[in-house]
Scaffold this active site. Structure first.
Site, PDB file in Angstrom:
ATOM      1  CG  ASP A 104       7.873   8.664  -5.311  1.00 24.02           C
ATOM      2  OD1 ASP A 104       7.286   8.085  -4.115  1.00 24.02           O
ATOM      3  OD2 ASP A 104       8.358   8.177  -6.114  1.00 24.02           O
ATOM      4  CE  LYS A 137      10.666   6.372  -5.758  1.00 20.82           C
ATOM      5  NZ  LYS A 137      10.436   6.438  -7.259  1.00 20.82           N
ATOM      6  CD  GLU A 142       3.381   5.881  -4.921  1.00 20.81           C
ATOM      7  OE1 GLU A 142       2.298   5.080  -4.445  1.00 20.81           O
ATOM      8  OE2 GLU A 142       4.693   5.736  -4.392  1.00 20.81           O
ATOM      9  N   GLY A 189       6.656   0.558 -12.359  1.00 20.65           N
ATOM     10  CA  GLY A 189       5.827  -0.083 -12.990  1.00 20.65           C
ATOM     11  C   GLY A 189       5.597  -1.214 -12.052  1.00 20.65           C
ATOM     12  CB  THR A 196      -0.865  -0.017   1.193  1.00 17.10           C
ATOM     13  OG1 THR A 196      -0.144   0.425   2.204  1.00 17.10           O
ATOM     14  CG2 THR A 196      -1.580  -1.366   1.484  1.00 17.10           C
TER      15      THR A 196
END
Length: 814
Positions: free
Chosen positions: A677, A681, A666, A796, A554
């Site tokens: 995002d 990272k 997302e 992906g 999730t």
């Protein structure tokens, strides 16, 4: 001569008794003694009836009627009509005597051990008489012999001791002067020298058969029960348990002492000195080989032959500074327990003499505490000893094997396996013979502990992983499909058996203790119960499986907040959800610390680069002593997809919509396009490089209009993208005029990080980055000028799922 004993389940009804007839009838060339238990459940009914009668409860009569009906029905179903009369008359006569006995208990309002022995003896007496009548009627040369005429005991009612000199003489005399082919005898019951009925205690029917076998020096003692021998572990708790083909007397005694109820320890003693083999067989599967019990194989066979357990244990500890160097403390402690008739199952003592710990039956715990505290009241009052307390809700698990003493490391392997699965050990004991290693654990961990040890010592070639998957959308569904496709390969080549036990989406959740069939998981989930994250965790804890892994597919902050609870239970966590690892630095460090403390891997490779081995490579660099000085990266597969497909012939809105539909973004594409995002990272990369950094310290040079950033839902967000199309076209035009490509870049250097849209000139490592690919450049002490480059598909559902799968395989190989 052979002696066969049939347990209660083997003679529970006429159908089972016919099976006994078939087994006995197949024995040729030798005489047979058949020892039988009461019909299944009858002994419990007799005890209940006696208890009700002593409480002057007239309901005892209903139980008496039930006992009568079962035996009379059995006669009518087994015997020909013309032979029923005598048998029915005999049984009714015995039942009338039984009725008189319990009426007496009803009238005086009590029972005595002597009376109880007489009452419960009727179970075996009636079953053995009926079986003898049936065998004779069905063509066998059979007769009935009352064991009370052969086996003589003292008058300790409830668990009488056999007087072997008289007993052996009686048994030998009977069989020397009786030539009947099949002799049927009741088990469990005997008589005292004064002629009173006595019983031989737990496992008494087995013991009866062993006493007879030893007296006549039988060629073999066969114990017929409802399982196919002694198992490597309790098959009700360990599905992979297997019947042990051959085991020594000593190993059988150890296993039976520690809970293997198929054989009771006293059974072995009479036949051991005569070297009479014991064969344990299954009445319901008579062709199964069962287990043969003989003398030790002298070093042959496996080191660990079986794993057993006893539940309902309590630990009672006597400890304090006043014990050190004081003789007689141990003697007084055990004497007190002995006088209170409390049996000690296990003993451990610290080498410092500071404490003695004993394992006893849980029902004796309160009494033990009372009598020990009274006996040592002076020492407790003077603070030389601490007041004794009992720890309840425990169990003992034991490894058993004759050859364990000649192999090093078995204890270490046992405790290491348990520790990795968060099975806390409260006490340890190992005999000098090293035939048994015992550990006390909490009762709720027994199933997990048995399966863990069975896997370690009997299934070393295959490790089972139990998965609990939350999130079965794009990534989750691809992941389940990959597990299904690779399940056979992993088992055959990597010796990993992966089983999905629980799955959940935002609406429903489903569990299957045997593993959810992955060819049909959607239908299983559709029939599940309403989804609830707390209940999902509660069910995982309740199942308490070894090698449990929680898989988070999730993007939920609430789910990420649960990781701590999983790790505290030694449940590994594998996640593509970046929220936890990009949260407050202290929370990130706490999760990493808990993973180490509780031997529960916390893996999140897919947090950066989907299926690319970016974090794994970075971990190896750091572990080998390298140090990261600078990172440059394109970390958003979705943004790379967008800018690689956007030009003056398309609209920005259309390209972002396509990226969302193809699973590159997302569910909320603003998370990707706003740079949040990518910030997460680069933050994770910096932290995994050994730097302390929080997300609010990262500079975000966003290209999105302020209006787009402030939208509340996807529809509003896409509307703003259409509205501001000219601005996006201008960004493309400026880059094209400079012969550059637009790339969203993350940078970390000198403890500082930033993210933003860059114009990448021709010849740069980022320039030819196609599709949704990611690229990371690590500049380190070992790679100061030419960076270490990792490049490939970075977004992906399929590649992300493969990254999650890879993390699970890593856990399996730990």
């Amino acid at each position: 001569m052979k002696v066969l004993k049939f347990g209660g389940t083997s003679v529970a009804s006429s159908q089972e008794i016919r099976r006994v007839r078939s087994i006995v009838g197949n024995i040729t060339g030798t005489r047979v003694a058949v020892v039988v238990s009461a019909m299944g459940g009858i002994t419990d009914l007799l005890l209940t009836m006696a208890t009700l009668a002593s409480e002057q409860d007239p309901e005892y009569k209903k139980i008496l009627k039930e006992i009568e009906n079962r035996h009379l029905t059995c006669i009518r179903e087994l015997l020909p009509v013309d032979q029923q009369s005598a048998a029915l008359s005999k049984v009714k006569s015995e039942l009338n005597i039984l009725e008189t006995l319990v009426e007496g208990a009803f009238l005086i309002g009590e029972t005595t051990p002597r009376l109880l022995d007489k009452v419960v003896s009727y179970g075996e007496l009636l079953s053995s008489f009926i079986i003898s009548q049936f065998l004779n009627a069905d063509g066998l040369d059979a007769c009935f012999k009352d064991s009370r005429e052969l086996i003589i005991t003292n008058e300790v009612f409830g668990k009488a001791a056999v007087r072997f000199e008289e007993t052996n003489a009686n048994i030998r005399d009977y069989f020397e002067h009786n030539n009947t082919q099949v002799n049927v005898l009741p088990g469990f019951i005997a008589s005292s020298s004064n002629g009173n009925s006595t019983t031989l205690g737990r496992g008494g029917s087995d013991y009866t058969a062993a006493v007879i076998a030893a007296a006549v020096e039988a060629e073999e003692l066969e114990i017929w029960t409802d399982v196919s021998g002694m198992y490597t572990a309790n098959p009700k708790l360990v599905k992979q348990a297997k019947a042990i083909e051959h085991i020594s007397y000593e190993e059988a005694m150890e296993l039976s002492h520690f809970g293997a109820k198929v054989l009771y320890p006293p059974t072995i003693q009479p036949v051991l000195s005569k070297n009479i083999p014991i064969r344990i067989k299954n009445t319901f599967q008579p062709d199964s080989p069962g287990t043969l019990v003989t003398r030790s194989e002298n070093g042959k066979g496996k080191t660990v032959r079986g794993i057993s357990n006893i539940g309902g244990i309590a630990l009672v500890s006597l400890e304090g500074p006043g014990m050190i160097g004081i003789p007689g403390i141990s003697k007084r402690f055990f004497e007190v327990l002995s006088l209170a008739e409390i049996s000690v199952v296990m003993i451990t003592q610290a080498s410092s003499e500071h404490s003695i710990c004993v394992g006893i039956a849980e029902q004796d715990a309160d009494l033990a505490v009372t009598v020990v505290n009274e006996a040592f009241a002076y020492e407790i009052e003077s603070r030389k000893l601490k007041p004794v307390l009992a720890e309840k809700g425990l169990a003992i698990i034991a490894l058993v094997g004759d050859n364990m003493k000649s192999h090093q490391g078995l204890s270490g392997k046992m405790f290491s396996s348990l520790g990795k699965n968060n099975v806390n050990i409260r006490a340890i004991a190992q005999g000098a013979s090293e035939r048994n290693i015992s550990a006390v654990i909490v009762q709720e961990d027994v199933k997990k502990a048995l399966n863990t040890l069975h896997e370690a010592f009997f299934e070393e070639q295959v490790k089972q992983l139990n998965l609990f998957v939350m999130g079965v959308g794009n990534v989750g569904s691809k992941f389940l499909n990959q597990v299904q496709q690779q399940k056979k390969y992993l088992k055959e080549n990597l010796k990993l058996n992966i089983r999905v036990v629980g799955i959940s989406n935002s609406r429903t959740m489903a569990f299957d203790e045997n593993g959810i069939p992955l060819t049909d998981w959607e239908q299983v989930l559709s029939k599940g119960q309403p989804a609830n994250a707390d209940q999902f965790l509660a069910q995982i804890r309740k199942l308490n499986y070894r090698n449990s892994i929680f898989v988070d597919n999730t993007a939920s902050e609430d789910v990420a907040a649960m990781y701590e609870s999983f790790l505290l239970q030694s449940i590994s966590v594998v996640t593509c959800n970046k929220i936890a690892c990009s949260s407050d630095y202290e929370n990130y460090r706490k999760l990493k610390r808990l993973a180490r403390e509780y031997n529960a891997p916390f893996l999140f490779e897919t947090n950066v680069g989907a299926g690319l081995p970016i974090l794994d490579t970075l971990k190896h660099l750091i572990a080998s002593g390298d140090r990261v000085h600078k990172i440059q990266a394109v970390l958003s597969g979705s943004l790379n997809f967008v800018w690689n497909n956007f030009n003056d012939n398309t609209t920005f809105y259309e390209v972002v919509k396509q990226a969302q539909e193809e699973g590159y973004t997302e569910p909320d594409p603003k998370i990707d396009l706003s740079g949040i995002d990518v910030m997460r990272k680069i933050l994770i990369l910096a932290r995994e490089s050994g730097y302390q950094l929080d997300i609010d310290a990262i500079e975000n040079k966003s290209f999105l209009p302020e209006e787009s950033l402030e939208t509340k839902d996807n529809d509003a967000f896409f509307n703003t993208l259409e509205k501001h199309e000219p601005a996006f076209q201008q960004l493309y035009k400026e880059a094209a005029e400079e012969d550059c490509k637009l790339k969203y870049v993350a940078e970390f250097a000198d403890g500082q990080a930033n993210v933003g849209l860059h114009k990448i000139p021709r010849g740069h490592d980022f320039y030819n980055l196609e599709g949704s690919d990611n690229i990371v450049l690590f500049y380190t002490e070992r790679y100061p000028r030419q960076p270490l480059i990792i490049k490939g598909a970075g977004a992906g559902a399929a590649v992300t799922a493969s990254g999650i799968f890879a993390d699970i395989i890593r856990i399996g190989n730990f």
